[in-house]
Design a protein around this motif. Structure first.
Motif, PDB file in Angstrom:
ATOM      1  N   PRO A 100      41.561 135.772 -25.107  1.00  0.00           N
ATOM      2  CA  PRO A 100      41.557 134.311 -25.048  1.00  0.00           C
ATOM      3  C   PRO A 100      41.712 133.576 -26.367  1.00  0.00           C
ATOM      4  CG  PRO A 100      39.325 135.145 -24.804  1.00  0.00           C
ATOM      5  CD  PRO A 100      40.234 136.342 -24.788  1.00  0.00           C
ATOM      6  N   MET A 101      41.730 134.298 -27.511  1.00  0.00           N
ATOM      7  CA  MET A 101      41.796 133.590 -28.796  1.00  0.00           C
ATOM      8  C   MET A 101      42.847 134.202 -29.713  1.00  0.00           C
ATOM      9  SD  MET A 101      37.899 132.666 -29.951  1.00  0.00           S
ATOM     10  CE  MET A 101      37.343 134.360 -29.954  1.00  0.00           C
ATOM     11  N   MET A 102      43.596 133.347 -30.412  1.00  0.00           N
ATOM     12  CA  MET A 102      44.437 133.729 -31.540  1.00  0.00           C
ATOM     13  C   MET A 102      44.016 132.783 -32.648  1.00  0.00           C
ATOM     14  SD  MET A 102      48.586 134.195 -31.771  1.00  0.00           S
ATOM     15  CE  MET A 102      49.095 132.568 -32.350  1.00  0.00           C
ATOM     16  N   ASN A 103      43.116 133.226 -33.518  1.00  0.00           N
ATOM     17  CA  ASN A 103      42.368 132.282 -34.326  1.00  0.00           C
ATOM     18  C   ASN A 103      42.065 132.870 -35.697  1.00  0.00           C
ATOM     19  OD1 ASN A 103      39.755 130.956 -35.274  1.00  0.00           O
ATOM     20  ND2 ASN A 103      40.289 129.646 -33.538  1.00  0.00           N
ATOM     21  N   VAL A 104      42.533 132.218 -36.744  1.00  0.00           N
ATOM     22  CA  VAL A 104      42.371 132.714 -38.107  1.00  0.00           C
ATOM     23  C   VAL A 104      40.902 132.729 -38.512  1.00  0.00           C
ATOM     24  CG1 VAL A 104      42.847 132.216 -40.535  1.00  0.00           C
ATOM     25  CG2 VAL A 104      44.692 132.033 -38.846  1.00  0.00           C
ATOM     26  N   LYS A 105      40.216 131.590 -38.364  1.00  0.00           N
ATOM     27  CA  LYS A 105      38.842 131.479 -38.886  1.00  0.00           C
ATOM     28  C   LYS A 105      37.889 132.431 -38.172  1.00  0.00           C
ATOM     29  CE  LYS A 105      37.711 127.480 -35.933  1.00  0.00           C
ATOM     30  NZ  LYS A 105      37.416 126.038 -35.930  1.00  0.00           N
ATOM     31  N   TYR A 106      38.040 132.568 -36.843  1.00  0.00           N
ATOM     32  CA  TYR A 106      37.145 133.464 -36.119  1.00  0.00           C
ATOM     33  C   TYR A 106      37.459 134.928 -36.413  1.00  0.00           C
ATOM     34  CZ  TYR A 106      35.553 129.423 -33.387  1.00  0.00           C
ATOM     35  OH  TYR A 106      35.018 128.209 -33.001  1.00  0.00           O
ATOM     36  N   SER A 107      38.711 135.233 -36.719  1.00  0.00           N
ATOM     37  CA  SER A 107      39.059 136.603 -37.102  1.00  0.00           C
ATOM     38  C   SER A 107      38.368 136.982 -38.407  1.00  0.00           C
ATOM     39  CB  SER A 107      40.580 136.743 -37.246  1.00  0.00           C
ATOM     40  OG  SER A 107      41.230 136.579 -36.003  1.00  0.00           O
ATOM     41  N   ILE A 108      38.384 136.065 -39.372  1.00  0.00           N
ATOM     42  CA  ILE A 108      37.708 136.315 -40.652  1.00  0.00           C
ATOM     43  C   ILE A 108      36.200 136.448 -40.438  1.00  0.00           C
ATOM     44  CG2 ILE A 108      37.187 135.339 -42.921  1.00  0.00           C
ATOM     45  CD1 ILE A 108      39.962 133.967 -42.769  1.00  0.00           C
ATOM     46  N   TYR A 109      35.657 135.572 -39.624  1.00  0.00           N
ATOM     47  CA  TYR A 109      34.212 135.583 -39.363  1.00  0.00           C
ATOM     48  C   TYR A 109      33.786 136.893 -38.707  1.00  0.00           C
ATOM     49  CZ  TYR A 109      29.616 133.821 -37.932  1.00  0.00           C
ATOM     50  OH  TYR A 109      28.268 133.638 -37.772  1.00  0.00           O
ATOM     51  N   THR A 110      34.443 137.278 -37.628  1.00  0.00           N
ATOM     52  CA  THR A 110      34.034 138.483 -36.900  1.00  0.00           C
ATOM     53  C   THR A 110      34.310 139.751 -37.702  1.00  0.00           C
ATOM     54  OG1 THR A 110      36.151 138.422 -35.693  1.00  0.00           O
ATOM     55  CG2 THR A 110      34.226 137.481 -34.596  1.00  0.00           C
ATOM     56  N   ALA A 111      35.317 139.734 -38.572  1.00  0.00           N
ATOM     57  CA  ALA A 111      35.590 140.899 -39.399  1.00  0.00           C
ATOM     58  C   ALA A 111      34.475 141.131 -40.412  1.00  0.00           C
ATOM     59  CB  ALA A 111      36.920 140.739 -40.125  1.00  0.00           C
ATOM     60  N   GLU A 112      33.851 140.051 -40.887  1.00  0.00           N
ATOM     61  CA  GLU A 112      32.753 140.174 -41.849  1.00  0.00           C
ATOM     62  C   GLU A 112      31.402 140.360 -41.173  1.00  0.00           C
ATOM     63  OE1 GLU A 112      30.448 137.213 -44.901  1.00  0.00           O
ATOM     64  OE2 GLU A 112      32.604 137.454 -45.224  1.00  0.00           O
ATOM     65  N   ARG A 113      31.166 139.604 -40.117  1.00  0.00           N
ATOM     66  CA  ARG A 113      29.848 139.600 -39.478  1.00  0.00           C
ATOM     67  C   ARG A 113      29.746 140.580 -38.311  1.00  0.00           C
ATOM     68  NH1 ARG A 113      26.541 135.177 -39.951  1.00  0.00           N
ATOM     69  NH2 ARG A 113      25.182 136.513 -38.685  1.00  0.00           N
ATOM     70  N   ARG A 114      30.875 140.979 -37.732  1.00  0.00           N
ATOM     71  CA  ARG A 114      30.917 141.838 -36.544  1.00  0.00           C
ATOM     72  C   ARG A 114      30.134 141.194 -35.391  1.00  0.00           C
ATOM     73  NH1 ARG A 114      34.594 146.097 -36.840  1.00  0.00           N
ATOM     74  NH2 ARG A 114      33.326 147.162 -35.280  1.00  0.00           N
ATOM     75  N   SER A 115      30.051 139.872 -35.419  1.00  0.00           N
ATOM     76  CA  SER A 115      29.419 139.102 -34.362  1.00  0.00           C
ATOM     77  C   SER A 115      30.151 137.772 -34.249  1.00  0.00           C
ATOM     78  CB  SER A 115      27.937 138.866 -34.640  1.00  0.00           C
ATOM     79  OG  SER A 115      27.774 138.049 -35.783  1.00  0.00           O
ATOM     80  N   TYR A 116      29.875 137.034 -33.175  1.00  0.00           N
ATOM     81  CA  TYR A 116      30.533 135.748 -32.962  1.00  0.00           C
ATOM     82  C   TYR A 116      29.736 134.616 -33.612  1.00  0.00           C
ATOM     83  CZ  TYR A 116      33.261 138.243 -29.449  1.00  0.00           C
ATOM     84  OH  TYR A 116      34.093 139.137 -28.809  1.00  0.00           O
ATOM     85  N   PRO A 117      30.425 133.535 -33.995  1.00  0.00           N
ATOM     86  CA  PRO A 117      29.700 132.367 -34.498  1.00  0.00           C
ATOM     87  C   PRO A 117      28.762 131.808 -33.437  1.00  0.00           C
ATOM     88  CG  PRO A 117      32.055 132.194 -34.955  1.00  0.00           C
ATOM     89  CD  PRO A 117      31.880 133.348 -34.027  1.00  0.00           C
ATOM     90  N   ALA A 118      27.736 131.132 -33.900  1.00  0.00           N
ATOM     91  CA  ALA A 118      26.756 130.543 -32.981  1.00  0.00           C
ATOM     92  C   ALA A 118      27.446 129.642 -31.972  1.00  0.00           C
ATOM     93  CB  ALA A 118      25.713 129.764 -33.765  1.00  0.00           C
ATOM     94  N   GLY A 119      27.065 129.793 -30.718  1.00  0.00           N
ATOM     95  CA  GLY A 119      27.593 128.939 -29.671  1.00  0.00           C
ATOM     96  C   GLY A 119      28.885 129.415 -29.052  1.00  0.00           C
ATOM     97  N   LEU A 120      29.446 130.528 -29.557  1.00  0.00           N
ATOM     98  CA  LEU A 120      30.711 130.994 -28.995  1.00  0.00           C
ATOM     99  C   LEU A 120      30.439 131.908 -27.808  1.00  0.00           C
ATOM    100  CD1 LEU A 120      33.692 130.527 -29.521  1.00  0.00           C
ATOM    101  CD2 LEU A 120      33.727 132.578 -30.944  1.00  0.00           C
ATOM    102  N   PHE A 121      30.055 133.174 -28.075  1.00  0.00           N
ATOM    103  CA  PHE A 121      29.741 134.095 -26.978  1.00  0.00           C
ATOM    104  C   PHE A 121      28.365 134.734 -27.149  1.00  0.00           C
ATOM    105  CE2 PHE A 121      34.521 134.704 -27.279  1.00  0.00           C
ATOM    106  CZ  PHE A 121      34.799 133.823 -26.239  1.00  0.00           C
ATOM    107  N   GLY A 122      27.572 134.238 -28.064  1.00  0.00           N
ATOM    108  CA  GLY A 122      26.272 134.834 -28.339  1.00  0.00           C
ATOM    109  C   GLY A 122      26.316 135.691 -29.592  1.00  0.00           C
ATOM    110  N   ASP A 123      25.208 135.779 -30.291  1.00  0.00           N
ATOM    111  CA  ASP A 123      25.120 136.552 -31.527  1.00  0.00           C
ATOM    112  C   ASP A 123      24.951 138.023 -31.158  1.00  0.00           C
ATOM    113  OD1 ASP A 123      24.993 137.217 -34.152  1.00  0.00           O
ATOM    114  OD2 ASP A 123      22.905 136.660 -34.427  1.00  0.00           O
ATOM    115  N   SER A 124      25.982 138.826 -31.350  1.00  0.00           N
ATOM    116  CA  SER A 124      25.982 140.189 -30.821  1.00  0.00           C
ATOM    117  C   SER A 124      26.627 141.163 -31.799  1.00  0.00           C
ATOM    118  CB  SER A 124      26.728 140.210 -29.486  1.00  0.00           C
ATOM    119  OG  SER A 124      27.939 139.461 -29.585  1.00  0.00           O
ATOM    120  N   PRO A 125      26.035 141.382 -32.980  1.00  0.00           N
ATOM    121  CA  PRO A 125      26.649 142.262 -33.967  1.00  0.00           C
ATOM    122  C   PRO A 125      26.748 143.702 -33.487  1.00  0.00           C
ATOM    123  CG  PRO A 125      24.409 141.693 -34.600  1.00  0.00           C
ATOM    124  CD  PRO A 125      24.753 140.848 -33.424  1.00  0.00           C
TER     125      PRO A 125
END
Length: 543
Positions: free
Chosen positions: A444-469
């Motif tokens: 469902p996503m083609m997204n630069v900022k979330y790709s960078i975020y999940t690559a570093e955190r291995r979890s989703y940003p708050a409010g997206l799909f839940g904090d799940s590293p």
């Protein structure tokens, strides 16, 4: 001579000159990168000035594996079920489909896309209740499974004999042996290209897709199986380029059927289409094959049996070793590569063996064959990926333990393997050319900022799909993420001399964000916005 002066905080991805404050563009390519004072001396009075102030300018972002026609089709031509989210809600699906039918009463055929499966099993009766008099198909977001109503089964010609021939894992049946409406893998990919569509429709879908991609900050994409949705998609791309309407560059891999009868003839077909249809903005660069399905549909080709079904390790699609070796060898002769869907660990192990044997024949260690998805990969195969010069196309957006899907993975492959899913850092450590992909709109996503975020955190940003590293040892740096969406993807396409970094002589493709992806707090990264997208020195999107 057309000149443009571009001002801002430029992150070049050029190791020799990583940062700059200005760039000069001459006739669509960079003619200078450096300081603003010197840049102003190099332009004429008629030059256009694009001053982005304190915003940050990156090379145009590159998507290594997506499906443009399907994206546009879901934007315009289908009932979009993906808006419901990653948790199935059949009541909402019903409402969306009914509303779509009500708004399009003239259609003789209806398709809904973006369905998420869960433990609740639905059959053709569910769709017959919504639409009993016309064909209605409901496809999963991943694209590997589909539900057909009774009229759609009749249209497709799927009967008890067909189900026996294809196997009941791929065509589910009721107690009488008749198809119950649920199909997956081969049968899905057999009927999707037959869905009623015109070239004019496809062109409309592609332009909608282009608008979305450019507004998301992408300047070029890899279309992985450009013919998967419809055989006329390459023709639609070509006509749009002839009409001067393409701005988004597309590097296309042409779809190859499972265990195709003659790999040599198939590559010859693709090479002929390349000669006929390729141009600057639509260019055919190789073949795309499916090795397996996906773990969540119980069809990913694993190295071991599924826990809930001993003796079964998933769907082996293109599994003829000799034919795959021949496909790779013939593609190499034409200067092309092979791009495969390889989700399970068994599929990846098989493919690397094929590549190794092909390289013994060709002697080419730089063909840059692509293995995409890579849900589960052994340490041995990570090393083989780098040793063969193969490209791991990884999906950081899939790496967190998504609620529901993570628990399903555990039930299928066990917690130990589920917790080792989606390696990224290990590929970098092995020396592979790592690229990110989204598989949009299958995901469902083609997204630069979330790709960078999940690559570093291995979890989703708050409010997206839940904090799940998950699998934090595979987290990577910001610079590695940027490379995986710029210069590394350009290398995948053998285009690193033309794009992927802001350097003298390269195409003036850039994306402007209101965020410093290298240094800003990671939570700020998650809130970043696209300011502008530039192709060939021209603004093609401005927020």
């Amino acid at each position: 001579m057309k000149q443009t002066l571009i001002l801002g905080n430029i992150i070049t991805m050029d190791e020799k000159r990583p940062f700059a404050k200005a760039a000069v563009v001459k006739n669509g390519v960079f003619s200078y990168i450096g300081c603003a004072e010197e840049a102003r001396k190099l332009i004429n009075k008629e030059a256009q000035v694009l001053d982005y102030g304190n915003n940050f300018i990156y090379p145009g972002f590159l998507e290594s594996h997506c499906h443009g026609h399907l994206a546009g089709y879901r934007f315009i031509g289908q009932a979009d079920l993906s808006q419901v989210g990653i948790v199935a809600d059949y009541a909402k699906y019903r409402e969306i489909i009914k509303n779509f039918i009500a708004k399009n009463p003239h259609r003789d055929f209806y398709v809904a896309g973006g369905w998420v499966e869960n433990e609740e099993y639905v059959s053709k009766d569910y769709l017959d209740e919504i639409c009993p008099d016309k064909p209605l198909l409901m496809q999963t977001g991943g694209g590997h499974s589909m539900l057909l109503n009774t009229k759609a089964l009749e249209w497709a010609g799927f009967d008890a004999e067909y189900a026996r021939k294809m196997g009941y894992d791929l065509v589910h049946v009721d107690k009488n042996g008749e198809p119950d409406g649920y199909i997956c893998e081969g049968p899905v990919f057999e009927i999707v290209p037959k869905l009623p569509t015109t070239v004019a429709d496809i062109k409309t879908y592609l332009l909608a897709w282009q608008e979305f991609a450019l507004s998301s900050g992408f300047t070029a994409v890899g279309d992985a199986g450009v013919e998967v949705v419809h055989r006329d998609a390459p023709k639609a791309f070509h006509e749009l380029e002839e009409e001067g309407k393409l701005k988004l560059r597309t590097y296309a891999y042409m779809y190859v059927n499972d265990n195709v009868a003659s790999p040599k003839a198939e590559i010859a077909r693709i090479a002929a289409q390349r000669a006929e249809m390729s141009g600057e903005y639509f260019h055919i660069i190789g073949a795309k094959a499916f090795l397996d399905g996906v773990t969540e549909a119980h069809t990913g080709w694993q190295n071991q049996d599924y826990l809930d079904e001993p003796g079964y390790h998933g769907a082996e699609r293109f599994n003829d070793h000799d034919k795959m070796v021949e496909l790779i060898v013939e593609a190499d002769k034409e200067g092309m590569s092979v791009h495969v869907h390889s989700e399970g660990g068994g599929a990846t192990h098989y493919m690397l063996g094929c590549i190794e044997d092909a390289e013994k024949i060709t002697g080419d260690m730089d063909q840059r064959n692509v293995l995409a998805h890579l849900h589960f990969v052994t340490d041995e195969d990570i090393r083989r990926m780098a040793a063969t010069g193969s490209i791991p196309a990884v999906a950081p957006l899939w790496s967190p333990a998504a609620p529901g899907m993570y628990e399903q993975e555990i039930s299928y492959v066990g917690k130990k393997l589920a917790d080792q899913a989606y390696p990224i850092k290990s590929f970098y450590d092995a020396g592979a050319n790592v690229v990110f992909h989204s598989d949009y709109p299958v995901s469902p996503m083609m997204n630069v900022k979330y790709s960078i975020y999940t690559a570093e955190r291995r979890s989703y940003p708050a409010g997206l799909f839940g904090d799940s590293p998950r699998n934090m040892k595979e987290a990577i740096t910001r610079e590695q993420s940027l490379r995986a969406m710029t210069i590394n993807v350009a290398r995948q396409w053998h285009q690193e001399h033309r794009m992927g970094s802001i350097e003298f002589g390269k195409l003036a493709n850039m994306t402007v964000f209101d965020c410093d992806f290298l240094h800003d707090d990671i939570e700020k990264v998650a809130q970043a916005n696209v300011v502008a997208t530039i192709v060939d020195g021209e603004e093609v999107f401005k927020a």
